[in-house]
Write an enzyme that holds these catalytic residues in place. Structure first.
Site, PDB file in Angstrom:
ATOM      1  N   HIS A  31       0.835  -1.206   0.000  1.00  0.00           N
ATOM      2  CA  HIS A  31       0.000   0.000   0.000  1.00  0.00           C
ATOM      3  C   HIS A  31       0.868   1.253   0.000  1.00  0.00           C
ATOM      4  CE1 HIS A  31      -3.997  -1.552   0.213  1.00  0.00           C
ATOM      5  NE2 HIS A  31      -3.855  -2.162   1.372  1.00  0.00           N
ATOM      6  N   CYS A  35       0.482   1.806  -5.809  1.00  0.00           N
ATOM      7  CA  CYS A  35      -0.460   2.649  -6.545  1.00  0.00           C
ATOM      8  C   CYS A  35       0.096   4.056  -6.754  1.00  0.00           C
ATOM      9  CB  CYS A  35      -1.787   2.743  -5.804  1.00  0.00           C
ATOM     10  SG  CYS A  35      -2.636   1.164  -5.639  1.00  0.00           S
ATOM     11  N   ARG A  40      -0.005   2.290 -11.653  1.00  0.00           N
ATOM     12  CA  ARG A  40       1.005   1.619 -10.825  1.00  0.00           C
ATOM     13  C   ARG A  40       2.364   2.278 -11.005  1.00  0.00           C
ATOM     14  NH1 ARG A  40      -2.904   0.240  -9.019  1.00  0.00           N
ATOM     15  NH2 ARG A  40      -3.757  -1.846  -8.621  1.00  0.00           N
TER      16      ARG A  40
END
Length: 260
Positions: free
Chosen positions: A164, A238, A247
């Site tokens: 993340h 991300c 990405r």
């Protein structure tokens, strides 16, 4: 002289309008507070909770490995020449010597189980690596997830990871700051592997599977990637921040391995 006549129906409408405006204002304030609490939960509480859990898991892995090492030494584990630093093999060479292992690093660990530690000194990052990229079972715990089907650390091919960038520990929040030459260390029960950052792909499609292939190369932006077999590390997250539209990819190459 004219006498103004106020109709009761008009007065009632004004009263109802004022009540409606007041009630609408209360609803908006309540909704605003709920949204504020949700944002605070996502940006603060999930980060705190995930980071604490990830830190505990790192400590647990280290204790587990230390116990295993002590038992191995007690059972007559050798302290010979293999304990030194070994140079990384060439891209096409099969390593003649792999670290002696209680559990082979080439074998896939249990699903969603943390089995390695990722350390990036430049970012002050030290987090667990777990098998799989499930949000619920891996990424939302603040772990970094290993892409199913990609290689294990230290092996020929591509050891690919996801993490993340925002919320839930956000381990890859500042991965965009990594530059050529920065070191990335991956520790397992058996060995420690050092990779060096080599290339960065600032933005590509979330469906660009080429970046995690054995010889990583973007299928969307073919100018980014490699054309020869090697020992690669891929970090994905991300981008832009607070979205999952694209990405960001960072690639590295294995430079050394050290048996534990």
């Amino acid at each position: 002289m004219r006498v103004l006549v106020v109709q009761h129906s008009s007065r009632r409408r004004r009263v109802l309008l004022r009540r409606g405006v007041w009630a609408g204002g209360e609803v908006l304030v309540t909704v605003g507070l709920v949204l504020l609490l949700l944002v605070a939960h996502q940006l603060w509480w999930t980060n705190r909770q995930a980071r604490e859990g990830a830190e505990r898991k790192v400590e647990a892995l280290e204790r587990e490995w230390e116990r295993g090492a002590s038992e191995g030494e007690g059972g007559g584990g050798g302290q010979g020449g293999d304990s030194g630093m070994a140079a990384a093999p060439s891209p096409t060479e099969v390593p003649r010597r792999q670290p002696a292992a209680k559990r082979a690093t080439s074998a896939a660990p249990d699903w969603s189980r943390a089995y390695a530690i990722l350390t990036i000194p430049r970012l002050g990052l030290r987090v667990p690596v777990a098998e799989g990229t499930s949000k619920q079972n891996v990424l939302n715990k603040g772990y970094v997830g290993h892409y199913r089907g990609t290689q294990q650390p230290g092996r020929a091919g591509n050891f690919a990871l996801a993490g993340h960038r925002n919320t839930h520990g956000e381990p890859f929040r500042y991965v965009n700051r990594l530059g050529k030459g920065d070191e990335v260390e991956v520790e397992t029960e058996d060995a420690s592997y050092t990779y060096v950052v080599d290339r960065t792909l600032p933005e590509t499609s979330a469906r660009d599977g080429g970046v995690i292939r054995p010889v990583p190369r973007s299928g969307v932006r073919p100018g980014y990637g490699y054309s020869e077999p090697g020992y690669y590390l891929t970090l994905t997250t991300c981008t832009p921040e607070y979205t999952s539209k694209y990405r960001l990819v960072v690639w590295g190459k294995l430079v050394s391995m050290r048996p534990r």
